[in-house]
Design an enzyme around this catalytic site. Structure first.
Site, PDB file in Angstrom:
ATOM      1  N   GLY A 170       0.834  -1.201   0.000  1.00  0.00           N
ATOM      2  CA  GLY A 170       0.000   0.000   0.000  1.00  0.00           C
ATOM      3  C   GLY A 170       0.862   1.242   0.000  1.00  0.00           C
ATOM      4  CG  MET A 174       0.306   7.736   6.390  1.00  0.00           C
ATOM      5  SD  MET A 174       1.394   8.697   7.453  1.00  0.00           S
ATOM      6  CE  MET A 174       1.426   7.699   8.940  1.00  0.00           C
ATOM      7  NE  ARG A 194      -6.053  -0.629  -5.084  1.00  0.00           N
ATOM      8  CZ  ARG A 194      -7.253  -0.359  -4.670  1.00  0.00           C
ATOM      9  NH1 ARG A 194      -8.088  -1.330  -4.379  1.00  0.00           N
ATOM     10  NH2 ARG A 194      -7.671   0.878  -4.513  1.00  0.00           N
ATOM     11  CB  ALA A 242      -9.150   1.898   8.511  1.00  0.00           C
ATOM     12  CB  SER A 294       0.640   9.069  15.574  1.00  0.00           C
ATOM     13  OG  SER A 294       0.393  10.467  15.543  1.00  0.00           O
ATOM     14  CE  LYS A 349      -2.526   7.417  15.120  1.00  0.00           C
ATOM     15  NZ  LYS A 349      -3.434   7.731  14.129  1.00  0.00           N
ATOM     16  CG  HIS A 352      -2.476   9.838  18.957  1.00  0.00           C
ATOM     17  ND1 HIS A 352      -2.899  10.346  17.744  1.00  0.00           N
ATOM     18  CD2 HIS A 352      -1.310  10.479  19.243  1.00  0.00           C
ATOM     19  CE1 HIS A 352      -2.026  11.243  17.323  1.00  0.00           C
ATOM     20  NE2 HIS A 352      -1.055  11.333  18.208  1.00  0.00           N
ATOM     21  CG  ASN A 353      -6.170   9.471  15.615  1.00  0.00           C
ATOM     22  OD1 ASN A 353      -5.001   9.519  15.959  1.00  0.00           O
ATOM     23  ND2 ASN A 353      -6.541   9.117  14.401  1.00  0.00           N
ATOM     24  CD  GLU A 356      -4.972  13.797  15.294  1.00  0.00           C
ATOM     25  OE1 GLU A 356      -3.947  13.100  15.407  1.00  0.00           O
ATOM     26  OE2 GLU A 356      -5.759  13.660  14.331  1.00  0.00           O
ATOM     27  CE1 TYR A 357     -10.525  12.890  14.854  1.00  0.00           C
ATOM     28  CE2 TYR A 357     -12.778  13.730  14.946  1.00  0.00           C
ATOM     29  CZ  TYR A 357     -11.807  12.983  14.314  1.00  0.00           C
ATOM     30  OH  TYR A 357     -12.117  12.314  13.152  1.00  0.00           O
ATOM     31  NE  ARG A 451     -12.425  17.011  13.559  1.00  0.00           N
ATOM     32  CZ  ARG A 451     -11.348  16.338  13.162  1.00  0.00           C
ATOM     33  NH1 ARG A 451     -11.420  15.519  12.127  1.00  0.00           N
ATOM     34  NH2 ARG A 451     -10.192  16.472  13.773  1.00  0.00           N
TER      35      ARG A 451
HETATM   36  C1  6PG Z   1      -1.814  10.819  13.090  1.00  0.00           C
HETATM   37  C2  6PG Z   1      -3.146  11.295  12.595  1.00  0.00           C
HETATM   38  C3  6PG Z   1      -3.580  10.464  11.426  1.00  0.00           C
HETATM   39  C4  6PG Z   1      -4.699  11.084  10.604  1.00  0.00           C
HETATM   40  C5  6PG Z   1      -5.938  11.326  11.389  1.00  0.00           C
HETATM   41  C6  6PG Z   1      -6.890  12.234  10.674  1.00  0.00           C
HETATM   42  O1  6PG Z   1      -1.768  10.467  14.253  1.00  0.00           O
HETATM   43  O2  6PG Z   1      -0.866  10.839  12.314  1.00  0.00           O
HETATM   44  O3  6PG Z   1      -4.087  11.173  13.602  1.00  0.00           O
HETATM   45  O4  6PG Z   1      -3.857   9.186  11.895  1.00  0.00           O
HETATM   46  O5  6PG Z   1      -4.266  12.269  10.073  1.00  0.00           O
HETATM   47  O6  6PG Z   1      -6.510  10.096  11.591  1.00  0.00           O
HETATM   48  O7  6PG Z   1      -8.119  11.907  11.116  1.00  0.00           O
HETATM   49  P1  6PG Z   1      -9.427  12.633  10.651  1.00  0.00           P
HETATM   50  O8  6PG Z   1      -9.451  12.571   9.155  1.00  0.00           O
HETATM   51  O9  6PG Z   1     -10.535  11.864  11.289  1.00  0.00           O
HETATM   52  O10 6PG Z   1      -9.283  14.028  11.144  1.00  0.00           O
END
Ligand code: 6PG
Length: 635
Positions: A170, A174, A194, A242, A294, A349, A352-353, A356-357, A451
């Site tokens: 893939g 990333m 692919r 995912a 991340s 993770k 973590h997100n 992050e939000y 959001r």
């Molecule tokens: C990271 C980010 C990465 C991604 C987010 C964006 O840790 O590098 O979190 O995983 O940029 O998942 O998520 P959204 O599209 O839901 O904002």
């Protein structure tokens, strides 16, 4: 460069080793020459060596291998029949060794040995050697039932095209960055993408081509060839979207893999899918690791924070690769640790997100209030954010300042960006997990909802016309007001972290993951999106009081006591001035709820009992005793 020619006695290790050393222009050594005299004597008498006999011999060899490595390289002929001997030869730290195993049938070797006269090895020992022999899945395997020239040709061919340590499937943003990161650390990686007519054409080929000056990436569009290019047991890192794609790719890979092979899912997969996938693959004899990564494109390239879950066995296999490519914490240790079993990596993770939000929305609220209520320009806000960041050292605050300074011509780019936020799911999944586990989750949920409402752009615009509220503040901003804003932001950020880590702690108990929150904070100090100086404080806080809400830590209590009124004041002022501050107010509400000895829930219990006879507990009776009242007033 160390090449070890391994195999049973009589396989031709010395002859082939010498020929290879001439070809490669490295000195040749024979491990037999490093045996202490006692071992030589035993072998001459036909007494098989025991592990104790081999100990000092292997240690001595490991020391020499290290030196030869420093001096550019060597070819060593060494039986290395068992994995534990081979491990010892690797030394600590491990040396990069190319293993060349000379294999053949027992009878072929026996015939050869019987023809040898000038050697202290007795053919009768061959049987015990074959019994001890553990053929590994890695390294080059050469059938020696052919001429010496042909054997050397085979080895040279395989050395020119050695198998890869890991396959990366893939090549999105990333995937490409991780492949480059792995290769730059000397880890041989095969890449696969692919082929989809018109949409995904020559992705792997072009990637390998573009980087051929620096690295040699074996590239593939055929899954079979890709799998075949990997050292056994195989390690395959999936960097695909995912969801369903992961299942489709696993289904395609399954018939091509052998027992003991490992699939790593490095995407943001839902943790419940990871639990299921690990189970399904286990039934097929395969290992599976759900691994959070991340850091975005730059992090993946230069050093991400890596959160691998799954079995210890799987981590033992690829952990060292991840640790090599991960960012480094302030003490120089890799921002990667084995987070815990099954889906622990993906759950961590996800959180973590979630954090992050919350952090992103909080900064967005600060910007919004400063811009439209306190009437600051983007440039001024950037300067303020940079000032705040001298203390916070937050990656998200830093990039927000960069964003605010970015112009297109004379205009700020931020003003041209549509205010409708997208999301891929992790924030909402965190909220769902919190709901399932009954954990208060105010700030992160508020960030997800912010959001959601932002996405209703058209409806919001119509409503604006209906309500006609202006959010411009009349009074000029005072310096003191800005410092209050900073205090409110900092306090809300602490609360947002407290909320995220609280869910981690509850999930750890629920799923038996035994998460080490201090270690999780440590691997989030660098490489990841939510890195900040506060993460470094959290390492210590969770070391001092593991698994407790950070809002109970004495230093945090003191800090929040100082700032909580400011948080409430700023929240109130923002709301009055017409600026929505969902995360700021969620933080203020969470805090009030958290330290309230008395909440409003007695009224809720009474209402439930009134209309549904759901019963309630009483303050004047022990917990666990339930009461019901006939509430209807008598007429
Ligand atoms: C990271 C980010 C990465 C991604 C987010 C964006 O840790 O590098 O979190 O995983 O940029 O998942 O998520 P959204 O599209 O839901 O904002």
């Amino acid at each position: 460069m160390i090449f070890i020619i391994a195999g049973v006695s009589g396989a031709g290790k010395t002859t082939i080793g010498k020929l290879l050393s001439e070809k490669l222009e490295f000195p040749f050594y024979d491990a037999d020459d490093f045996h202490p005299p006692e071992n030589v004597a035993k072998m001459a008498q036909g007494i098989p060596l025991q592990d104790e006999d081999r100990e000092s011999w292997l240690q001595n060899l490991a020391k020499n291998i290290k030196n030869w490595n420093f001096q550019n390289g060597a070819v060593l002929a060494c039986s290395a029949l068992k994995e534990k001997y081979r491990k010892k030869l690797l030394g600590d730290p491990e040396q990069a060794i190319t293993w060349i195993f000379l294999n053949s049938e027992y009878e072929v070797i026996l015939n050869r040995l019987s023809a040898r006269k000038d050697h202290y090895f007795k053919p009768s020992l061959l049987k015990s050697q074959f019994e001890a022999l553990e053929i590994p899945g890695y390294g080059l395997h050469i059938d020696v039932n052919k001429s010496e020239d042909k054997i050397i040709e085979d080895i040279m061919n395989k050395l020119d095209h050695p198998k890869s340590k890991i396959g990366l499937l893939g090549l999105g943003v990333m995937g490409k960055s991780l492949a480059l990161n792995l290769a730059s650390r000397g880890i041989k990686v095969s890449v696969y993408n692919r082929h989809v007519d018109r949409f995904e054409v020559d992705i792997a080929k072009n990637f390998a081509e573009a980087n051929k000056k620096d690295f040699n990436f074996p590239w593939f569009e055929d899954l079979h060839d890709f799998v075949d290019s990997l050292e056994k047991p195989r390690n395959i890192l999936l960097m695909v979207n995912a969801g369903k794609t992961v299942d489709i790719v696993i289904k395609d890979l399954l018939p091509l893999l052998d027992k003991g092979d490992l699939i790593i899912d490095g995407g943001n997969s839902h943790y419940k899918d990871t639990i299921r996938r690990e189970q399904e693959l286990k039934e097929n004899g395969l290992l599976f690791m759900g691994t959070g990564v991340s850091g975005g494109e730059e992090g993946a390239l230069k050093g991400p924070s890596i959160m691998p879950g799954g079995s210890k066995e799987a981590y033992k296999r690829v952990g060292r690769f991840f640790e090599k490519i991960a960012a480094k914490d302030p003490e120089g240790k890799p921002c990667c640790t084995h987070v815990g079993p099954d889906a622990a990596g993906h759950f961590v993770k996800m959180l973590h997100n979630g954090i992050e939000y919350g952090e992103m929305q909080l900064i967005a609220e600060m910007y919004h209030y400063l811009r439209f209520s306190l009437t600051k320009g983007p440039g001024e806000i950037a300067v303020l954010f940079r000032k705040w960041n001298l203390e916070m050292k937050s990656y998200l605050l830093e990039i927000s300042a960069d964003i605010l300074e970015t112009k297109e011509g004379d205009e700020f780019l931020i003003d041209k960006i549509l205010d409708a936020a997208k999301q891929k799911g992790t924030g909402g999944w965190s909220t769902n997990a919190a709901l399932e586990l009954g954990v208060p989750f105010d700030t992160i949920t508020a960030a997800v909802m912010a959001r959601n409402i932002s996405a209703k752009k058209k409806e919001r615009q119509k409503a604006m016309d209906l309500y006609g509220v202006s959010s411009v503040k009349e009074n000029r901003t005072q310096e003191s007001e800005l410092s209050e804003l900073f205090s409110a932001y900092k306090t809300a950020s602490i609360i947002n972290h407290a909320i995220g880590f609280d869910l981690l702690s509850v999930a750890s108990r629920e799923y038996d993951w035994d998460l080490n929150l201090s270690e999780i904070a440590r691997i989030w100090t660098n490489g990841c999106i939510i890195r900040s100086v506060f993460m470094e404080d959290l390492i210590v806080i969770f070391r001092e009081q593991p698994d407790k809400n950070i809002l109970t830590h004495p230093e945090i209590v003191a800090d929040i006591k100082n700032n909580r009124k400011t948080l409430t004041k700023v929240t109130g002022e923002a709301l009055v001035s017409g600026i929505p501050v969902p995360v700021l107010s969620a933080a203020a509400n969470y805090l009030l709820g958290y330290f309230s000895g008395q909440t409003s829930a007695n009224m809720i219990q009474a209402q439930r009992d009134y209309f549904g006879a759901h019963t309630y507990e009483r303050t004047d009776k022990p917990r666990g005793e339930f009461f019901h009242t006939n509430w209807k007033p008598a007429n």
